[in-house]
Motif scaffolding. Structure first.
Motif, PDB file in Angstrom:
ATOM      1  N   ARG A  78       0.879  -1.182   0.000  1.00 56.53           N
ATOM      2  CA  ARG A  78       0.000   0.000   0.000  1.00 56.53           C
ATOM      3  C   ARG A  78       0.906   1.219   0.000  1.00 56.53           C
ATOM      4  O   ARG A  78       1.675   1.436   0.938  1.00 56.53           O
ATOM      5  CB  ARG A  78      -0.914  -0.009   1.229  1.00 56.53           C
ATOM      6  CG  ARG A  78      -1.889  -1.179   1.235  1.00 56.53           C
ATOM      7  CD  ARG A  78      -2.749  -1.164   2.481  1.00 56.53           C
ATOM      8  NE  ARG A  78      -3.669  -0.060   2.523  1.00 56.53           N
ATOM      9  CZ  ARG A  78      -4.902  -0.071   2.043  1.00 56.53           C
ATOM     10  NH1 ARG A  78      -5.377  -1.173   1.476  1.00 56.53           N
ATOM     11  NH2 ARG A  78      -5.683   0.990   2.130  1.00 56.53           N
TER      12      ARG A  78
ATOM     13  N   LYS B 140       1.108  -6.642  -6.317  1.00 57.12           N
ATOM     14  CA  LYS B 140      -0.012  -5.701  -6.308  1.00 57.12           C
ATOM     15  C   LYS B 140       0.351  -4.425  -5.557  1.00 57.12           C
ATOM     16  O   LYS B 140       0.965  -4.492  -4.487  1.00 57.12           O
ATOM     17  CB  LYS B 140      -1.209  -6.375  -5.637  1.00 57.12           C
ATOM     18  CG  LYS B 140      -2.404  -5.462  -5.458  1.00 57.12           C
ATOM     19  CD  LYS B 140      -3.625  -6.268  -5.071  1.00 57.12           C
ATOM     20  CE  LYS B 140      -4.790  -5.342  -4.764  1.00 57.12           C
ATOM     21  NZ  LYS B 140      -6.017  -6.052  -4.481  1.00 57.12           N
TER      22      LYS B 140
ATOM     23  N   ASN C  23     -11.267   1.691  -5.362  1.00 62.27           N
ATOM     24  CA  ASN C  23     -12.083   1.653  -4.148  1.00 62.27           C
ATOM     25  C   ASN C  23     -12.417   3.090  -3.768  1.00 62.27           C
ATOM     26  O   ASN C  23     -11.510   3.924  -3.652  1.00 62.27           O
ATOM     27  CB  ASN C  23     -11.313   0.999  -2.985  1.00 62.27           C
ATOM     28  CG  ASN C  23     -10.981  -0.463  -3.265  1.00 62.27           C
ATOM     29  OD1 ASN C  23     -11.317  -1.003  -4.306  1.00 62.27           O
ATOM     30  ND2 ASN C  23     -10.301  -1.090  -2.324  1.00 62.27           N
TER      31      ASN C  23
ATOM     32  N   LYS D   7     -15.192  -0.862  -5.862  1.00 63.62           N
ATOM     33  CA  LYS D   7     -15.705  -1.163  -4.524  1.00 63.62           C
ATOM     34  C   LYS D   7     -15.976   0.134  -3.790  1.00 63.62           C
ATOM     35  O   LYS D   7     -15.268   1.131  -3.998  1.00 63.62           O
ATOM     36  CB  LYS D   7     -14.667  -1.966  -3.733  1.00 63.62           C
ATOM     37  CG  LYS D   7     -14.219  -3.263  -4.395  1.00 63.62           C
ATOM     38  CD  LYS D   7     -13.071  -3.872  -3.623  1.00 63.62           C
ATOM     39  CE  LYS D   7     -12.441  -5.027  -4.361  1.00 63.62           C
ATOM     40  NZ  LYS D   7     -11.132  -5.393  -3.798  1.00 63.62           N
TER      41      LYS D   7
ATOM     42  N   ASN E 128     -16.281   1.786   0.080  1.00 63.32           N
ATOM     43  CA  ASN E 128     -15.937   1.543   1.479  1.00 63.32           C
ATOM     44  C   ASN E 128     -16.832   2.376   2.389  1.00 63.32           C
ATOM     45  O   ASN E 128     -16.894   3.597   2.243  1.00 63.32           O
ATOM     46  CB  ASN E 128     -14.483   1.974   1.758  1.00 63.32           C
ATOM     47  CG  ASN E 128     -13.477   1.017   1.150  1.00 63.32           C
ATOM     48  OD1 ASN E 128     -13.812  -0.121   0.809  1.00 63.32           O
ATOM     49  ND2 ASN E 128     -12.240   1.464   1.024  1.00 63.32           N
TER      50      ASN E 128
ATOM     51  N   ARG F  21     -18.508  -2.439   0.817  1.00 68.85           N
ATOM     52  CA  ARG F  21     -17.879  -3.076   1.965  1.00 68.85           C
ATOM     53  C   ARG F  21     -18.122  -2.246   3.218  1.00 68.85           C
ATOM     54  O   ARG F  21     -17.784  -1.061   3.269  1.00 68.85           O
ATOM     55  CB  ARG F  21     -16.371  -3.234   1.772  1.00 68.85           C
ATOM     56  CG  ARG F  21     -15.999  -4.261   0.689  1.00 68.85           C
ATOM     57  CD  ARG F  21     -15.421  -3.613  -0.508  1.00 68.85           C
ATOM     58  NE  ARG F  21     -14.321  -2.743  -0.169  1.00 68.85           N
ATOM     59  CZ  ARG F  21     -13.045  -3.152  -0.016  1.00 68.85           C
ATOM     60  NH1 ARG F  21     -12.735  -4.396  -0.211  1.00 68.85           N
ATOM     61  NH2 ARG F  21     -12.095  -2.292   0.268  1.00 68.85           N
TER      62      ARG F  21
ATOM     63  N   ARG G 207       0.495  -7.677   3.671  1.00 69.33           N
ATOM     64  CA  ARG G 207       0.682  -6.277   3.287  1.00 69.33           C
ATOM     65  C   ARG G 207       1.825  -5.559   3.969  1.00 69.33           C
ATOM     66  O   ARG G 207       2.052  -5.715   5.165  1.00 69.33           O
ATOM     67  CB  ARG G 207      -0.614  -5.512   3.624  1.00 69.33           C
ATOM     68  CG  ARG G 207      -1.709  -5.928   2.707  1.00 69.33           C
ATOM     69  CD  ARG G 207      -3.070  -5.798   3.314  1.00 69.33           C
ATOM     70  NE  ARG G 207      -3.995  -6.372   2.363  1.00 69.33           N
ATOM     71  CZ  ARG G 207      -5.113  -5.810   1.980  1.00 69.33           C
ATOM     72  NH1 ARG G 207      -5.487  -4.669   2.487  1.00 69.33           N
ATOM     73  NH2 ARG G 207      -5.867  -6.395   1.087  1.00 69.33           N
TER      74      ARG G 207
HETATM   75  N1  LIG Z   1      -6.351  -3.886  10.148  1.00 71.43           N
HETATM   76  C1  LIG Z   1      -6.167  -3.781   8.838  1.00 71.43           C
HETATM   77  N2  LIG Z   1      -7.045  -3.102   8.085  1.00 71.43           N
HETATM   78  C2  LIG Z   1      -6.808  -3.022   6.760  1.00 71.43           C
HETATM   79  C3  LIG Z   1      -5.709  -3.630   6.155  1.00 71.43           C
HETATM   80  N3  LIG Z   1      -5.744  -3.380   4.819  1.00 71.43           N
HETATM   81  C4  LIG Z   1      -6.840  -2.634   4.607  1.00 71.43           C
HETATM   82  N4  LIG Z   1      -7.475  -2.415   5.773  1.00 71.43           N
HETATM   83  C5  LIG Z   1      -8.670  -1.613   5.936  1.00 71.43           C
HETATM   84  O1  LIG Z   1      -9.645  -2.065   5.031  1.00 71.43           O
HETATM   85  C6  LIG Z   1     -10.329  -0.964   4.496  1.00 71.43           C
HETATM   86  C7  LIG Z   1     -10.375  -1.046   2.987  1.00 71.43           C
HETATM   87  O2  LIG Z   1      -9.118  -0.727   2.452  1.00 71.43           O
HETATM   88  P1  LIG Z   1      -8.901  -0.393   0.939  1.00 71.43           P
HETATM   89  O3  LIG Z   1      -7.918   0.698   0.816  1.00 71.43           O
HETATM   90  O4  LIG Z   1     -10.186  -0.190   0.261  1.00 71.43           O
HETATM   91  O5  LIG Z   1      -8.192  -1.661   0.385  1.00 71.43           O
HETATM   92  P2  LIG Z   1      -8.484  -3.234   0.519  1.00 71.43           P
HETATM   93  O6  LIG Z   1      -9.907  -3.533   0.470  1.00 71.43           O
HETATM   94  O7  LIG Z   1      -7.748  -3.733   1.674  1.00 71.43           O
HETATM   95  O8  LIG Z   1      -7.722  -3.647  -0.762  1.00 71.43           O
HETATM   96  P3  LIG Z   1      -8.042  -4.557  -1.953  1.00 71.43           P
HETATM   97  O9  LIG Z   1      -8.099  -5.940  -1.397  1.00 71.43           O
HETATM   98  O10 LIG Z   1      -6.860  -4.287  -2.775  1.00 71.43           O
HETATM   99  O11 LIG Z   1      -9.322  -4.093  -2.559  1.00 71.43           O
HETATM  100  C8  LIG Z   1      -9.647   0.290   5.006  1.00 71.43           C
HETATM  101  O12 LIG Z   1     -10.391   0.820   6.066  1.00 71.43           O
HETATM  102  C9  LIG Z   1      -8.343  -0.189   5.489  1.00 71.43           C
HETATM  103  O13 LIG Z   1      -7.833   0.578   6.499  1.00 71.43           O
HETATM  104  C10 LIG Z   1      -4.802  -4.325   6.982  1.00 71.43           C
HETATM  105  O14 LIG Z   1      -3.793  -4.859   6.544  1.00 71.43           O
HETATM  106  N5  LIG Z   1      -5.072  -4.353   8.310  1.00 71.43           N
END
Ligand SMILES: Nc1nc2c(ncn2[C@@H]2O[C@H](COP(=O)(O)OP(=O)(O)OP(=O)(O)O)[C@@H](O)[C@H]2O)c(=O)[nH]1
Ligand SMILES: C[S@@+](CC[C@H](N)C(=O)[O-])C[C@H]1O[C@@H](n2cnc3c(N)ncnc32)[C@H](O)[C@@H]1O
Ligand code: SF4
Ligand code: SF4
Length: 348
Positions: free
Chosen positions: A20, A68, A123, A162, A164, A191, A278
């Motif tokens: 990220r 990714k 997202n 997506k 959020n 989500r 990650r």
């Molecule tokens: N605790 C925790 N929360 C996470 C992590 N990765 C994402 N999140 C949370 O999940 C939510 C969605 O994050 P996005 O930036 O949309 O990304 P994502 O859904 O994790 O990513 P993709 O799987 O690539 O779609 C956010 O509120 C993030 O803070 C993680 O590694 N740990």
């Protein structure tokens, strides 16, 4: 095939293949759960990583198995010429997917150029479907612009789209049904996300936090049959709803007959740390092995020397804790270890 010794494996055997990349800590909004308080502290422009420095870091990570990249912030669309960064990341051998997490305010006019540059996944954060409430939660956001951005993303043909929704008790928890209804007609993934105690005061967090367990009961009350969707399975429109490569933190469900899906992201009540894949890079050039803990390593002195960069990545992973302790130490000021950066300075 990468040799095992060159992969990003931590001391618990977790393989890291996802980065990220926060490209700015500035934001055009001030969401209550992310940037509480009115005082904005930003990294001076000259201390932000340049696009070329970001590309050098991701290149070194790709050599260690990262496939990714998710571009985040602050608000990533505040960095001019974002499409140039996307195009450069797309040229890195091994990078298969490039995602963007954005509040959507500046996205509508950029969506096509970003898609053409190689962005695959978008997202968009959207916490309310009521214009005034949306403006209040985000401190100034314009719901109409986010809706325009969603439409522009459909038109631009992104592989996944997506939304959020950070669910907060007494703030937007009465809108679950409205969001679920959106999935009936649109091929989106919506989500719901648990409010995390990161960079916020513990007391305020406790008042707003709610686990997501009630959402399935709400579906049942409406007579909606919501079935679990495995990655890439049972999609009415796979091109917008997800791909086989979709190993994120959400558990997805589809209401019978719906065009889209809804997802539950429960980092607090049902954490997914054991499957964590990650790493995070901050806009000021630090690698953070975990969202929650303070530990971070400065990469800037080593950019340009891949061997030294690789050593820092390994060092950070060796120190990565097994899991967060959000329920034990919700961002308390006295802790030496819990997170001190606000979410907007990490990238979520
Ligand atoms: N605790 C925790 N929360 C996470 C992590 N990765 C994402 N999140 C949370 O999940 C939510 C969605 O994050 P996005 O930036 O949309 O990304 P994502 O859904 O994790 O990513 P993709 O799987 O690539 O779609 C956010 O509120 C993030 O803070 C993680 O590694 N740990
Ligand atoms: C920090 S924002 C950065 C990207 C962009 N500005 C946006 O809002 O999408 C990334 C994600 O983190 C989420 N987030 C921020 N603070 C959070 C918190 N305290 N708990 C849970 N999610 C949070 C946001 O809802 C958003 O989806
Ligand atoms: S970084 Fe994203 S979640 Fe945080 S205040 Fe800005 S728009 Fe809101
Ligand atoms: S809290 Fe840390 S260990 Fe757990 S999933 Fe998030 S980044 Fe990974």
């Amino acid at each position: 095939m990468k040799s095992l010794s060159n992969l990003l494996v931590d001391s618990f055997g977790r393989v890291h293949n996802y980065v990220r990349l926060s490209i700015t800590d500035r934001c055009n909004l001030g969401c209550q759960y992310c940037r509480p308080g009115n005082k904005a502290e930003y990294t001076p422009q000259m201390d932000l990583l340049t696009f070329d420095e970001m590309v050098a870091i991701v290149n070194a990570l790709a050599e260690m198995g990262v496939t990714k990249v998710r571009i985040t912030g602050g608000e990533p669309l505040l960095r001019p010429r974002l499409e140039e960064l996307v195009a450069k990341l797309g040229l890195i051998t091994g990078i298969k997917r490039i995602g963007l997490t954005t509040n959507g305010m500046l996205l509508a006019s950029k969506a096509r150029a970003l898609r053409q540059a190689g962005l695959t996944d978008v997202n968009i954060s959207l916490d309310s479907l009521l214009p005034e409430r949306y403006a209040r939660i985000t401190r100034g956001g314009d719901l109409g612009r986010v809706l325009d951005a969603i439409e522009a993303c459909f038109e631009a043909g992104f592989e996944t789209l997506k939304l959020n929704v950070v669910l907060m008790q007494g703030v937007n928890d009465d809108e679950v049904e409205s969001f679920l209804r959106l999935t009936l007609n649109y091929p989106l993934r919506i989500r719901f996300i648990e409010y995390m105690p990161i960079g916020v005061q513990a007391e305020g967090w406790k008042a707003g936090y709610m686990p997501l367990e009630g959402i399935m009961a709400q579906c049942a009350e409406k007579g909606w049959n919501a079935r679990r969707v495995e990655p890439s399975g049972g999609l009415s429109n796979p091109s917008y709803c997800g791909t086989a490569d979709d190993s994120g933190p959400a558990r997805y469900y589809r209401i019978s007959g719906a065009a889209g899906q809804f997802g539950l992201i429960s980092p607090v009540s049902d954490h997914f740390c054991m499957a964590c894949n990650r790493l995070r890079i901050t806009a000021d050039g630090y690698v953070k092995p975990c969202l929650y803990w303070n530990d971070e390593w400065d990469l800037k002195p080593f950019i340009g020397n891949d061997e030294l960069l690789r050593q820092v990545f390994r060092q950070s992973l060796e120190a990565k804790p097994q899991r967060h302790e959000m329920l034990v130490q919700p961002s308390c000021k006295s802790s030496q270890h819990a997170m001190h950066r606000q979410m907007s300075r990490i990238g979520g």
